[in-house]
Scaffold this active site. Structure first.
Site, PDB file in Angstrom:
ATOM      1  N   CYS A  75      70.244  43.691  56.432  1.00  0.00           N
ATOM      2  CA  CYS A  75      68.904  43.430  56.956  1.00  0.00           C
ATOM      3  C   CYS A  75      67.999  42.707  55.963  1.00  0.00           C
ATOM      4  O   CYS A  75      67.377  41.720  56.304  1.00  0.00           O
ATOM      5  CB  CYS A  75      68.318  44.764  57.427  1.00  0.00           C
ATOM      6  SG  CYS A  75      66.550  44.870  57.465  1.00  0.00           S
ATOM      7  N   TYR A 305      38.573  37.918  50.416  1.00  0.00           N
ATOM      8  CA  TYR A 305      39.817  38.122  51.183  1.00  0.00           C
ATOM      9  C   TYR A 305      39.692  39.483  51.900  1.00  0.00           C
ATOM     10  O   TYR A 305      40.545  40.345  51.764  1.00  0.00           O
ATOM     11  CB  TYR A 305      41.056  38.111  50.279  1.00  0.00           C
ATOM     12  CG  TYR A 305      41.133  36.948  49.306  1.00  0.00           C
ATOM     13  CD1 TYR A 305      41.761  35.767  49.693  1.00  0.00           C
ATOM     14  CD2 TYR A 305      40.580  37.032  48.030  1.00  0.00           C
ATOM     15  CE1 TYR A 305      41.838  34.695  48.803  1.00  0.00           C
ATOM     16  CE2 TYR A 305      40.649  35.963  47.146  1.00  0.00           C
ATOM     17  CZ  TYR A 305      41.282  34.798  47.533  1.00  0.00           C
ATOM     18  OH  TYR A 305      41.349  33.752  46.660  1.00  0.00           O
ATOM     19  N   GLU A 326      36.384  35.877  54.457  1.00  0.00           N
ATOM     20  CA  GLU A 326      37.759  35.928  54.983  1.00  0.00           C
ATOM     21  C   GLU A 326      38.036  34.650  55.773  1.00  0.00           C
ATOM     22  O   GLU A 326      37.179  34.158  56.499  1.00  0.00           O
ATOM     23  CB  GLU A 326      37.877  37.185  55.879  1.00  0.00           C
ATOM     24  CG  GLU A 326      39.012  37.220  56.850  1.00  0.00           C
ATOM     25  CD  GLU A 326      40.397  37.227  56.221  1.00  0.00           C
ATOM     26  OE1 GLU A 326      40.622  37.971  55.249  1.00  0.00           O
ATOM     27  OE2 GLU A 326      41.255  36.479  56.715  1.00  0.00           O
ATOM     28  N   CYS A 401      49.119  42.543  45.734  1.00  0.00           N
ATOM     29  CA  CYS A 401      50.425  43.027  46.205  1.00  0.00           C
ATOM     30  C   CYS A 401      51.555  42.252  45.548  1.00  0.00           C
ATOM     31  O   CYS A 401      52.703  42.373  45.953  1.00  0.00           O
ATOM     32  CB  CYS A 401      50.509  42.963  47.725  1.00  0.00           C
ATOM     33  SG  CYS A 401      50.235  41.320  48.375  1.00  0.00           S
TER      34      CYS A 401
HETATM   35  N1  SAH Z   1      41.203  43.384  51.889  1.00  0.00           N
HETATM   36  C1  SAH Z   1      41.835  43.439  53.181  1.00  0.00           C
HETATM   37  C2  SAH Z   1      42.804  42.277  53.460  1.00  0.00           C
HETATM   38  C3  SAH Z   1      43.751  41.910  52.358  1.00  0.00           C
HETATM   39  S1  SAH Z   1      45.093  40.829  52.846  1.00  0.00           S
HETATM   40  C4  SAH Z   1      42.500  44.767  53.377  1.00  0.00           C
HETATM   41  O1  SAH Z   1      42.770  45.495  52.431  1.00  0.00           O
HETATM   42  O2  SAH Z   1      42.800  45.119  54.522  1.00  0.00           O
HETATM   43  C5  SAH Z   1      44.561  39.276  52.375  1.00  0.00           C
HETATM   44  C6  SAH Z   1      43.593  38.626  53.324  1.00  0.00           C
HETATM   45  O3  SAH Z   1      43.274  37.361  52.767  1.00  0.00           O
HETATM   46  C7  SAH Z   1      44.130  38.355  54.732  1.00  0.00           C
HETATM   47  O4  SAH Z   1      43.242  38.913  55.669  1.00  0.00           O
HETATM   48  C8  SAH Z   1      44.126  36.811  54.844  1.00  0.00           C
HETATM   49  O5  SAH Z   1      43.770  36.352  56.130  1.00  0.00           O
HETATM   50  C9  SAH Z   1      43.055  36.435  53.834  1.00  0.00           C
HETATM   51  N2  SAH Z   1      43.139  35.091  53.239  1.00  0.00           N
HETATM   52  C10 SAH Z   1      44.238  34.370  52.924  1.00  0.00           C
HETATM   53  N3  SAH Z   1      43.900  33.225  52.328  1.00  0.00           N
HETATM   54  C11 SAH Z   1      42.547  33.209  52.252  1.00  0.00           C
HETATM   55  C12 SAH Z   1      41.607  32.278  51.734  1.00  0.00           C
HETATM   56  N4  SAH Z   1      41.992  31.138  51.168  1.00  0.00           N
HETATM   57  N5  SAH Z   1      40.296  32.596  51.803  1.00  0.00           N
HETATM   58  C13 SAH Z   1      39.887  33.766  52.371  1.00  0.00           C
HETATM   59  N6  SAH Z   1      40.732  34.655  52.886  1.00  0.00           N
HETATM   60  C14 SAH Z   1      42.047  34.399  52.838  1.00  0.00           C
END
Ligand code: SAH
Length: 446
Positions: A75, A305, A326, A401
């Site tokens: 997988c 983000y 975001e 992450c």
């Molecule tokens: N802090 C949130 C989401 C983290 S994941 C939580 O913990 O739930 C990362 C996020 O970054 C996603 O929602 C994705 O859509 C956003 N993202 C990705 N590239 C981005 C960019 N260039 N500018 C702003 N947001 C972005």
């Protein structure tokens, strides 16, 4: 190059949990081989260059364990099931330390004792086997062949049961699974999202056409069998693409979203928006981030983000105000609704690229005390980080992450005017090589 058998000792593992060995002066990364083990491996060459696979382990690591899942070798979703709980913790700790200890001592990783059924989101792809049996599962690693998975141990059990029922119902509804090569058939993917605190369940049926004959009967039959389903969405994806979801959606049942509670706040989750997949460890991670930030109540915070606004909303009661930014429009809509839903009036959400937004803030000479940033696996970018330096917040809480891109971004920040004060790894993704980290970064005085 002919196949060759070689006996060797593995002295280290890479960030993806593969054992690294030297063969003919070249570093080869071998899946399922653990640091410290001596193994007989088969060496061969393919398009990617020299590769090797384990034939026999002669000296086993004390951390080797029998993988619980029968699909483990095929997988690719989990990479570390051959490692015990202790072994996984050590591997993740070592990975973060190798990359980040030059910035600061790394705290011991916060693990998750029970690594079963922790995921709240499941995606299944459908296919038809040669014997006309409909199967669902995931693509075998590096191929386009779907392997049938009836029970995925890290997923919520309900999700597997719902997918099994849908497969069962497809025959009587004369519903065909989509065949990507022939571009024929109807049901492509099934997505199931579960609110662990709310017990709400969303089923997304990703289909190839807007015409879903018998949909009302299908919905009635599915919800009768699974009254725990609270909403069903039809998502139309008729493009030749590896993306799961298409643009058009229709709510077939329920309110079109689910809710879940995290750190005492309620969040609305739609089919497309990002929501952390391990809510138990997410609470631990967010609480750690808040503890690191030591808010006094007067801070202006930027949550970059921000997804559906989880972090913004959770810290809103501890600071003066929060701005969230975001890129995903749907997620921002959810974030705004979430703030209202929780009766919070000191958070403001913007739909923009985090880098562009940061440049605008820096140009406007805005002042921000704390920046919390939680970028995707690819990390942040130079536009964002340069503007961050210009904006010059007193502290940055970086949630990541991917320790590799975290290292790259920390290098940039610490070469300028920032210093790392604490590093906390958290295991959000047991059985896989992924590791989350929360880092406190402070501006140097002056
Ligand atoms: N802090 C949130 C989401 C983290 S994941 C939580 O913990 O739930 C990362 C996020 O970054 C996603 O929602 C994705 O859509 C956003 N993202 C990705 N590239 C981005 C960019 N260039 N500018 C702003 N947001 C972005």
């Amino acid at each position: 190059m002919n196949k060759e058998k070689v006996k060797l000792k593995c002295t280290r593992m890479d960030e993806e949990g593969k054992g690294v060995v030297k063969i003919k002066g070249q570093e080869i990364h071998i899946p399922y081989l653990i640091q410290g083990e001596t193994a007989v491996v088969e060496v061969f060459q393919n398009k990617k260059g020299i590769q090797a696979k384990v034939l026999d382990i002669e000296e086993k690591s004390e951390h080797r364990t029998h993988p619980k899942c029968p699909h483990f070798n095929q997988c690719g979703g989990c990479q570390l099931q051959h490692l015990s709980h202790e072994g996984q913790a050590q591997f993740k700790q070592n990975t973060v330390e190798k990359l980040l200890k030059r910035y600061h001592k790394v705290n011991p990783i916060i693990t998750m004792e029970d690594s079963c059924s922790y995921r709240n989101k499941m995606h299944s792809t459908l296919a038809l086997e040669k014997n006309n049996k409909i199967i669902s599962g995931i693509y075998e690693e590096n191929t386009h062949r779907v392997i049938s998975i009836e029970r995925c141990l890290i997923q919520d059990k309900h999700a597997d049961e719902i997918v099994a029922s849908i497969l069962d119902m497809m025959k009587s509804f004369k519903m065909k699974p989509y065949d990507e090569d022939a571009q024929q058939g109807f049901l492509r993917h099934i997505l199931v999202k579960t609110g662990f605190a709310s017990n709400e369940i969303m089923v997304v049926l990703v289909v190839s056409s807007q015409i879903f004959s018998g949909k009302n009967n299908f919905v009635r039959a599915l919800t009768k069998k699974h009254p725990e389903i609270t909403t069903i969405i039809m998502n139309v994806n008729n493009r030749r693409t590896s993306m799961i979801l298409g643009d058009q959606e229709k709510v077939l049942y329920g309110k079109g979203y689910i809710e879940d509670t995290l750190c005492g706040y309620v969040f609305q989750i739609s089919s497309k928006s990002f929501y952390q997949i391990n809510p138990i460890q997410t609470e631990i991670l967010y609480n750690k981030a808040i503890e690191m930030a030591k808010f006094t109540g007067n801070e202006k915070v930027l949550d970059a983000y921000c997804g559906i606004g989880t972090i913004s909303i959770i810290v809103s009661g501890k600071v003066k105000d929060v701005i969230g930014v975001e890129l995903n429009k749907e997620a921002v809509k959810d974030a705004i609704k979430n703030a209202k839903r929780n009766k919070i009036s000191n958070v403001y959400f913007y739909n923009d690229d985090a880098g562009d937004f940061m440049v605008k803030l820096a140009k406007g000479k805005q002042s921000v005390d704390t920046v919390i940033m939680d970028p995707p696996r690819s990390g942040s970018d130079e536009k964002f980080l340069s503007a961050l330096i210009q904006l010059s917040p007193k502290q940055i809480i970086y949630i990541s992450c991917n320790p590799v891109t975290l290292d790259r971004d920390l290098k940039f920040l610490t070469q300028k005017s920032y210093v790392v004060k604490e590093i906390q790894p958290v295991d959000m993704f047991p059985e896989t090589y992924h590791t989350e980290s929360c880092v406190k970064i402070e501006r140097l005085k002056g």
